[in-house]
Design a protein around this motif. Structure first.
Motif, PDB file in Angstrom:
ATOM      1  N   ILE A   1      -7.688  -5.615   1.202  1.00  0.00           N
ATOM      2  CA  ILE A   1      -7.325  -4.226   1.470  1.00  0.00           C
ATOM      3  C   ILE A   1      -8.167  -3.793   2.659  1.00  0.00           C
ATOM      4  O   ILE A   1      -9.379  -4.044   2.705  1.00  0.00           O
ATOM      5  CB  ILE A   1      -7.631  -3.334   0.243  1.00  0.00           C
ATOM      6  CG1 ILE A   1      -6.837  -3.782  -0.981  1.00  0.00           C
ATOM      7  CG2 ILE A   1      -7.390  -1.861   0.572  1.00  0.00           C
ATOM      8  CD1 ILE A   1      -5.347  -3.796  -0.811  1.00  0.00           C
TER       9      ILE A   1
ATOM     10  N   VAL B   1      -2.840  -4.014   3.991  1.00  0.00           N
ATOM     11  CA  VAL B   1      -3.087  -5.277   3.314  1.00  0.00           C
ATOM     12  C   VAL B   1      -3.018  -6.399   4.351  1.00  0.00           C
ATOM     13  O   VAL B   1      -2.029  -6.514   5.071  1.00  0.00           O
ATOM     14  CB  VAL B   1      -2.029  -5.547   2.223  1.00  0.00           C
ATOM     15  CG1 VAL B   1      -2.373  -6.805   1.447  1.00  0.00           C
ATOM     16  CG2 VAL B   1      -1.857  -4.362   1.295  1.00  0.00           C
TER      17      VAL B   1
ATOM     18  N   SER C   1       0.851  -1.181   0.000  1.00  0.00           N
ATOM     19  CA  SER C   1       0.000   0.000   0.000  1.00  0.00           C
ATOM     20  C   SER C   1       0.886   1.230   0.000  1.00  0.00           C
ATOM     21  O   SER C   1       1.889   1.278   0.709  1.00  0.00           O
ATOM     22  CB  SER C   1      -0.871   0.010   1.265  1.00  0.00           C
ATOM     23  OG  SER C   1      -1.504   1.262   1.423  1.00  0.00           O
TER      24      SER C   1
END
Length: 140
Positions: A119, A42, A35
């Motif tokens: 996510i 994540v 990320s």
């Protein structure tokens, strides 16, 4: 390297299929996902609705949205006055890594039966960017 940009409209977004597609056709190696944000991470986690609700409850208990956070004192920081009030999101991010390393074999991610690549959005609806890259495993 592949860049995934998405609008996070909810706390959890499953990107397992996008990651699997990226390693398809590759031999053995590792997928790295990262990320590019401090309040979105994540996780390799079970995508079960009630468990995800429990995580949300846990985050709300440890860092309530209506808490008093120094980070939210915009007038004391050198930031634009439109800066987001997101101290709770930053504290919650302590529990969510910004990257994961996942092995794959013969173009297939080596995830367990209940594992998904998720996510985790901690700061409301936003556009987010994640980087995917692979590297080969030494042959033995």
């Amino acid at each position: 390297m592949k860049k995934i940009t998405l609008l996070t409209t909810k706390m959890w977004t499953d990107i397992t299929s996008q990651c699997q597609e990226y390693v398809q056709g590759k031999a053995d190696g590792y997928l790295h996902i990262m990320s590019q944000h401090t309040t979105a991470g994540v996780l390799i986690f079970e995508k079960e609705l009630l468990l995800l609700a429990d995580v949300d409850t846990f985050f709300t208990r440890i860092a309530p949205n209506n808490g008093s956070y120094n980070h939210d004192r915009i007038h004391l920081r050198e930031v634009p006055p439109t800066e987001r009030i997101n101290g709770a999101a930053h504290l919650r991010s302590l529990f969510v890594p910004t990257s994961q390393l996942i092995p794959f074999r013969n173009g297939k991610l080596c995830l367990g039966q209940w594992q998904s690549i998720l996510i985790v959005e901690l700061d409301g609806e936003r556009e987010r960017t994640f980087l995917l890259s692979t590297f080969a495993m030494d042959k033995e």
